[in-house]
Design a protein around this motif. Structure first.
Motif, mmCIF file in Angstrom:
data_model
loop_
_atom_site.group_PDB
_atom_site.id
_atom_site.type_symbol
_atom_site.label_atom_id
_atom_site.label_comp_id
_atom_site.label_asym_id
_atom_site.label_seq_id
_atom_site.Cartn_x
_atom_site.Cartn_y
_atom_site.Cartn_z
ATOM 1 N N ASN A 108 16.795 5.184 -4.667
ATOM 2 C CA ASN A 108 15.703 5.704 -3.854
ATOM 3 C C ASN A 108 16.221 6.340 -2.575
ATOM 4 O O ASN A 108 16.797 5.670 -1.732
ATOM 5 N N ASN A 127 14.864 8.571 0.727
ATOM 6 C CA ASN A 127 13.598 8.822 1.399
ATOM 7 C C ASN A 127 13.839 9.622 2.673
ATOM 8 O O ASN A 127 14.560 9.181 3.554
ATOM 9 N N LEU A 175 15.346 8.723 -7.565
ATOM 10 C CA LEU A 175 14.062 8.983 -6.925
ATOM 11 C C LEU A 175 14.287 9.545 -5.526
ATOM 12 O O LEU A 175 14.928 8.906 -4.696
ATOM 13 N N LEU A 205 12.161 10.864 -2.362
ATOM 14 C CA LEU A 205 10.866 10.977 -1.703
ATOM 15 C C LEU A 205 11.069 11.812 -0.454
ATOM 16 O O LEU A 205 11.661 11.362 0.522
ATOM 17 N N ASP A 236 9.347 14.252 2.473
ATOM 18 C CA ASP A 236 8.131 14.669 3.157
ATOM 19 C C ASP A 236 8.452 15.665 4.280
ATOM 20 O O ASP A 236 7.836 15.653 5.338
#
Length: 126
Positions: A18, A20, A50, A52, A54
């Motif tokens: 992950n 982010n 993954l 993520l 933004d």
């Protein structure tokens, strides 16, 4: 993030890598690389890279490799007189060295290298 795994007969491995990057983190970076070496049969692997993100102004990537030692490389090493076990051992050493090289303590690094070389059958025994 660099992840390494080795699976033997009937081994199971599952991981979610992950990364982010939150809103406002301009020029942020998230890079993932996962390598799974499969030695044997009947194993199960599930890896989910993954990311993520933004934010728009970022650099992000992921890479994943899962597989057995290359048959051509094994053949070449065996044609030079190595047993199958030694050939797999030599390829395994090349796989594990980047992980061991992360250890800063030289005495521990050398000990780990010798133990790893012995365990993968590089010296013809386990």
């Amino acid at each position: 993030m660099k992840n390494f795994a080795v699976l033997f007969d009937h081994g199971q491995y599952q991981m979610v890598a992950n990364g982010n990057i939150k809103k406002g983190c301009f020029d942020a970076q998230s890079h993932q690389a996962t390598r799974v070496l499969t030695l044997g049969q009947g194993h199960k692997t599930k890896v989910i890279p993954l990311l993520l993100i933004d934010e728009n102004d970022v650099k992000a990537s992921h890479a994943l490799t899962i597989g057995q030692p290359d048959a051509d490389q094994l053949y070449y090493l065996q044609s030079r007189g190595l047993s199958t076990k030694q050939a797999v051992g030599l390829l395994s050493v090349g796989y594990f060295l980047p992980v061991i090289d992360l250890v800063e303590d030289e005495e521990l690094k050398n000990s780990l290298r010798q133990e790893m070389e012995s365990k993968v059958g590089l010296y013809g025994h386990q």
